[in-house]
Write a protein that holds these residues in place. Structure first.
Motif, PDB file in Angstrom:
ATOM      1  N   PHE A  47       2.818  -7.021  -7.701  1.00 26.16           N
ATOM      2  CA  PHE A  47       4.098  -7.733  -7.035  1.00 26.16           C
ATOM      3  C   PHE A  47       4.306  -7.360  -5.575  1.00 26.16           C
ATOM      4  O   PHE A  47       4.132  -6.357  -5.244  1.00 26.16           O
ATOM      5  CB  PHE A  47       5.390  -7.328  -7.871  1.00 26.16           C
ATOM      6  CG  PHE A  47       6.752  -7.744  -7.309  1.00 26.16           C
ATOM      7  CD1 PHE A  47       7.089  -8.970  -7.508  1.00 26.16           C
ATOM      8  CD2 PHE A  47       7.488  -6.807  -6.389  1.00 26.16           C
ATOM      9  CE1 PHE A  47       8.420  -9.275  -7.090  1.00 26.16           C
ATOM     10  CE2 PHE A  47       8.762  -7.287  -6.102  1.00 26.16           C
ATOM     11  CZ  PHE A  47       9.217  -8.441  -6.427  1.00 26.16           C
ATOM     12  N   ILE A  48       4.062  -8.682  -4.782  1.00 27.39           N
ATOM     13  CA  ILE A  48       4.422  -8.459  -3.389  1.00 27.39           C
ATOM     14  C   ILE A  48       5.348  -9.336  -2.869  1.00 27.39           C
ATOM     15  O   ILE A  48       5.652 -10.452  -3.186  1.00 27.39           O
ATOM     16  CB  ILE A  48       2.776  -8.695  -2.727  1.00 27.39           C
ATOM     17  CG1 ILE A  48       2.373 -10.069  -2.968  1.00 27.39           C
ATOM     18  CG2 ILE A  48       1.961  -7.522  -3.006  1.00 27.39           C
ATOM     19  CD1 ILE A  48       1.392 -10.527  -2.076  1.00 27.39           C
ATOM     20  N   VAL A  65      16.986  -5.393  -1.667  1.00 23.02           N
ATOM     21  CA  VAL A  65      15.871  -5.916  -2.568  1.00 23.02           C
ATOM     22  C   VAL A  65      15.514  -4.809  -3.981  1.00 23.02           C
ATOM     23  O   VAL A  65      15.535  -5.176  -4.828  1.00 23.02           O
ATOM     24  CB  VAL A  65      14.554  -5.927  -1.726  1.00 23.02           C
ATOM     25  CG1 VAL A  65      13.132  -5.956  -2.734  1.00 23.02           C
ATOM     26  CG2 VAL A  65      14.523  -6.885  -0.585  1.00 23.02           C
ATOM     27  N   GLU A  66      15.934  -3.449  -3.623  1.00 24.69           N
ATOM     28  CA  GLU A  66      15.463  -2.647  -4.574  1.00 24.69           C
ATOM     29  C   GLU A  66      16.638  -2.789  -5.620  1.00 24.69           C
ATOM     30  O   GLU A  66      16.425  -2.906  -6.831  1.00 24.69           O
ATOM     31  CB  GLU A  66      15.625  -1.054  -4.068  1.00 24.69           C
ATOM     32  CG  GLU A  66      15.430  -0.144  -5.314  1.00 24.69           C
ATOM     33  CD  GLU A  66      14.030   0.085  -5.898  1.00 24.69           C
ATOM     34  OE1 GLU A  66      14.077   0.418  -7.126  1.00 24.69           O
ATOM     35  OE2 GLU A  66      13.075   0.094  -5.196  1.00 24.69           O
ATOM     36  N   LYS A  67      17.877  -3.099  -5.322  1.00 28.06           N
ATOM     37  CA  LYS A  67      19.036  -3.146  -6.253  1.00 28.06           C
ATOM     38  C   LYS A  67      18.967  -4.384  -7.065  1.00 28.06           C
ATOM     39  O   LYS A  67      19.106  -4.534  -8.399  1.00 28.06           O
ATOM     40  CB  LYS A  67      20.292  -3.221  -5.406  1.00 28.06           C
ATOM     41  CG  LYS A  67      21.439  -3.656  -6.115  1.00 28.06           C
ATOM     42  CD  LYS A  67      22.919  -3.644  -5.338  1.00 28.06           C
ATOM     43  CE  LYS A  67      24.006  -4.256  -6.008  1.00 28.06           C
ATOM     44  NZ  LYS A  67      25.230  -4.517  -5.381  1.00 28.06           N
ATOM     45  N   GLU A  68      18.355  -5.738  -6.441  1.00 25.73           N
ATOM     46  CA  GLU A  68      18.115  -6.754  -7.139  1.00 25.73           C
ATOM     47  C   GLU A  68      17.036  -6.442  -8.294  1.00 25.73           C
ATOM     48  O   GLU A  68      16.908  -7.059  -9.279  1.00 25.73           O
ATOM     49  CB  GLU A  68      17.998  -8.147  -6.223  1.00 25.73           C
ATOM     50  CG  GLU A  68      19.112  -8.584  -5.624  1.00 25.73           C
ATOM     51  CD  GLU A  68      20.152  -8.913  -6.844  1.00 25.73           C
ATOM     52  OE1 GLU A  68      19.899  -9.605  -7.861  1.00 25.73           O
ATOM     53  OE2 GLU A  68      21.298  -8.495  -6.719  1.00 25.73           O
ATOM     54  N   GLY A 146      11.133   0.117 -10.642  1.00 29.37           N
ATOM     55  CA  GLY A 146      11.812  -0.270  -9.286  1.00 29.37           C
ATOM     56  C   GLY A 146      10.357  -0.618  -8.533  1.00 29.37           C
ATOM     57  O   GLY A 146       9.370  -0.870  -8.747  1.00 29.37           O
ATOM     58  N   LEU A 147      10.585  -0.603  -7.024  1.00 28.21           N
ATOM     59  CA  LEU A 147       9.607  -0.669  -6.147  1.00 28.21           C
ATOM     60  C   LEU A 147       8.581   0.523  -6.195  1.00 28.21           C
ATOM     61  O   LEU A 147       9.205   1.790  -5.825  1.00 28.21           O
ATOM     62  CB  LEU A 147      10.165  -1.050  -4.665  1.00 28.21           C
ATOM     63  CG  LEU A 147      10.689  -2.287  -4.679  1.00 28.21           C
ATOM     64  CD1 LEU A 147      11.297  -2.339  -3.171  1.00 28.21           C
ATOM     65  CD2 LEU A 147       9.828  -3.555  -4.968  1.00 28.21           C
ATOM     66  N   LEU A 148       7.412   0.468  -6.340  1.00 28.26           N
ATOM     67  CA  LEU A 148       6.557   1.631  -6.190  1.00 28.26           C
ATOM     68  C   LEU A 148       6.161   1.931  -4.795  1.00 28.26           C
ATOM     69  O   LEU A 148       5.843   3.306  -4.358  1.00 28.26           O
ATOM     70  CB  LEU A 148       5.282   1.498  -7.095  1.00 28.26           C
ATOM     71  CG  LEU A 148       5.694   1.237  -8.579  1.00 28.26           C
ATOM     72  CD1 LEU A 148       4.449   1.200  -9.209  1.00 28.26           C
ATOM     73  CD2 LEU A 148       6.607   2.389  -9.102  1.00 28.26           C
ATOM     74  N   THR A 149       5.700   0.983  -4.002  1.00 21.57           N
ATOM     75  CA  THR A 149       5.255   1.097  -2.534  1.00 21.57           C
ATOM     76  C   THR A 149       6.064   0.226  -1.515  1.00 21.57           C
ATOM     77  O   THR A 149       6.059  -1.090  -1.984  1.00 21.57           O
ATOM     78  CB  THR A 149       3.817   0.994  -2.503  1.00 21.57           C
ATOM     79  OG1 THR A 149       3.336   1.760  -3.281  1.00 21.57           O
ATOM     80  CG2 THR A 149       3.339   1.214  -0.904  1.00 21.57           C
ATOM     81  N   VAL A 150       6.536   0.860  -0.562  1.00 26.91           N
ATOM     82  CA  VAL A 150       7.351  -0.026   0.559  1.00 26.91           C
ATOM     83  C   VAL A 150       6.698   0.157   1.765  1.00 26.91           C
ATOM     84  O   VAL A 150       6.504   1.378   2.336  1.00 26.91           O
ATOM     85  CB  VAL A 150       8.868   0.183   0.417  1.00 26.91           C
ATOM     86  CG1 VAL A 150       9.750  -0.518   1.585  1.00 26.91           C
ATOM     87  CG2 VAL A 150       9.415  -0.109  -0.898  1.00 26.91           C
ATOM     88  N   ILE A 151       6.276  -0.981   2.493  1.00 28.52           N
ATOM     89  CA  ILE A 151       6.010  -0.819   3.948  1.00 28.52           C
ATOM     90  C   ILE A 151       7.080  -1.317   4.938  1.00 28.52           C
ATOM     91  O   ILE A 151       7.099  -2.506   4.654  1.00 28.52           O
ATOM     92  CB  ILE A 151       4.451  -1.278   3.771  1.00 28.52           C
ATOM     93  CG1 ILE A 151       3.664  -0.635   3.190  1.00 28.52           C
ATOM     94  CG2 ILE A 151       3.833  -1.254   5.611  1.00 28.52           C
ATOM     95  CD1 ILE A 151       2.171  -1.244   3.070  1.00 28.52           C
ATOM     96  N   VAL A 152       7.319  -0.747   5.726  1.00 30.45           N
ATOM     97  CA  VAL A 152       8.082  -1.391   6.928  1.00 30.45           C
ATOM     98  C   VAL A 152       7.529  -1.112   8.174  1.00 30.45           C
ATOM     99  O   VAL A 152       6.835   0.023   8.409  1.00 30.45           O
ATOM    100  CB  VAL A 152       9.602  -0.724   6.725  1.00 30.45           C
ATOM    101  CG1 VAL A 152      10.662  -0.895   7.804  1.00 30.45           C
ATOM    102  CG2 VAL A 152      10.321  -0.534   5.407  1.00 30.45           C
ATOM    103  N   GLY A 153       7.366  -2.162   9.116  1.00 28.55           N
ATOM    104  CA  GLY A 153       6.886  -2.242  10.344  1.00 28.55           C
ATOM    105  C   GLY A 153       7.668  -1.454  11.240  1.00 28.55           C
ATOM    106  O   GLY A 153       8.956  -0.992  11.069  1.00 28.55           O
ATOM    107  N   ARG A 154       7.225  -0.968  12.393  1.00 31.71           N
ATOM    108  CA  ARG A 154       8.057  -0.383  13.525  1.00 31.71           C
ATOM    109  C   ARG A 154       8.729  -1.646  14.189  1.00 31.71           C
ATOM    110  O   ARG A 154       8.687  -2.521  14.271  1.00 31.71           O
ATOM    111  CB  ARG A 154       6.891  -0.102  14.638  1.00 31.71           C
ATOM    112  CG  ARG A 154       6.002   1.158  13.850  1.00 31.71           C
ATOM    113  CD  ARG A 154       5.112   1.925  14.904  1.00 31.71           C
ATOM    114  NE  ARG A 154       4.133   0.802  15.117  1.00 31.71           N
ATOM    115  CZ  ARG A 154       3.158   0.757  16.190  1.00 31.71           C
ATOM    116  NH1 ARG A 154       3.095   1.983  16.911  1.00 31.71           N
ATOM    117  NH2 ARG A 154       2.281   0.057  16.259  1.00 31.71           N
ATOM    118  N   ALA A 155       9.621  -1.104  15.070  1.00 33.51           N
ATOM    119  CA  ALA A 155      10.630  -1.781  16.218  1.00 33.51           C
ATOM    120  C   ALA A 155       9.653  -2.410  16.937  1.00 33.51           C
ATOM    121  O   ALA A 155       8.979  -1.722  17.575  1.00 33.51           O
ATOM    122  CB  ALA A 155      11.762  -0.874  16.602  1.00 33.51           C
ATOM    123  N   PRO A 156       9.850  -3.540  17.578  1.00 28.54           N
ATOM    124  CA  PRO A 156       8.958  -4.103  18.616  1.00 28.54           C
ATOM    125  C   PRO A 156       8.882  -3.271  19.791  1.00 28.54           C
ATOM    126  O   PRO A 156       7.654  -3.317  20.238  1.00 28.54           O
ATOM    127  CB  PRO A 156       9.776  -5.635  18.725  1.00 28.54           C
ATOM    128  CG  PRO A 156      10.444  -5.740  17.648  1.00 28.54           C
ATOM    129  CD  PRO A 156      10.826  -4.509  16.912  1.00 28.54           C
TER     130      PRO A 156
END
Length: 170
Positions: A47-48, A65-68, A146-156
Motif C-alpha cells: 500500500f503506497i 491519513v493514519e486516522k482514516e 495502521g501505517l508501517l512506514t512513513v517517509i516525509v521529505g525535508r522543507a524546501p
C-alpha cells in the motif's frame, strides 16, 4: 483480490470521491492532492500513497491519513460507499481500455496476475459479488496495523542549504 480493490478505491484510490481526499483536502485543507494505490505481489500487497503539503502541516497530514486508515480498518466502508465504488469500477472499466496501448497493457497485467482469459467479460460480475462483509474483512486485514512506514521529505529551504562544514582537526 476484488474486495481489496473495491475497499482500496473507497479509501484513497478513487480520487475525488475517496475518504482520504475528502478528509485531507476538502475537510482539513491540508493538501492539494492525495492518492494511494494497492500493488499486488505474489505473496503480499504493498500500500503506497503520496500527498503534498506544507512542511509545517506534514505531521497533521500524516495524522489525518493514519486516522482514516484506522477508521476504515475498524469500521469498514458504508453500504453507500460500497455501492458507489462498485458502480464506478464497473462503469470505468471500458474507459480504461479505450486505446490499443491501454488494452495491451491491461491484457499483459491480467496475464502477469494469472487471471483467466475471459476476465474482462467476467470482471463486472466479480465486482458485483463483493459484499460489505468482504470489504470489512479485507480492510481490517490490510490496514489493521495502521501505517508501517512513513517517509516525509525535508522543507524546501533545508533541502537547498549545503550541509554544515565539519571543523578540521590539526
Amino acid at each position: 483480490f476484488m474486495a481489496a480493490d473495491v475497499v482500496n478505491h473507497i479509501l484513497g484510490g478513487g480520487g475525488l470521491s475517496s475518504r482520504l481526499f475528502k478528509e485531507v483536502r476538502e475537510k482539513r485543507g491540508l493538501a492539494y492532492s492525495i492518492h494511494e494505490a494497492l500493488l499486488w505481489m505474489d505473496h503480499s500487497a504493498l500500500f503506497i500513497g503520496k500527498t503534498g503539503t506544507r512542511a509545517d502541516r506534514a505531521c497533521e497530514t500524516v495524522d489525518a491519513v493514519e486516522k482514516e486508515i484506522r477508521r476504515i480498518a475498524e469500521e469498514g466502508p458504508t453500504q453507500q460507499e460500497l455501492d458507489e465504488a462498485k458502480s464506478y469500477l464497473k462503469g470505468s472499466q471500458m474507459l480504461a481500455l479505450d486505446t490499443s496501448s491501454k488494452l495491451a497493457q491491461a491484457l499483459l497485467q491480467y496475464q502477469l496476475d494469472k487471471l483467466p482469459i475471459d476476465y474482462i467479460e467476467k470482471r463486472n460480475a466479480i465486482v458485483d459479488a463483493v459484499t460489505l462483509d468482504d470489504t470489512r474483512r479485507v480492510a481490517k486485514k490490510l490496514w489493521g496495523d495502521g501505517l508501517l512506514t512513513v517517509i516525509v521529505g525535508r522543507a524546501p529551504q533545508a533541502a537547498a542549504q549545503p550541509p554544515a562544514a565539519t571543523p578540521k582537526s590539526n
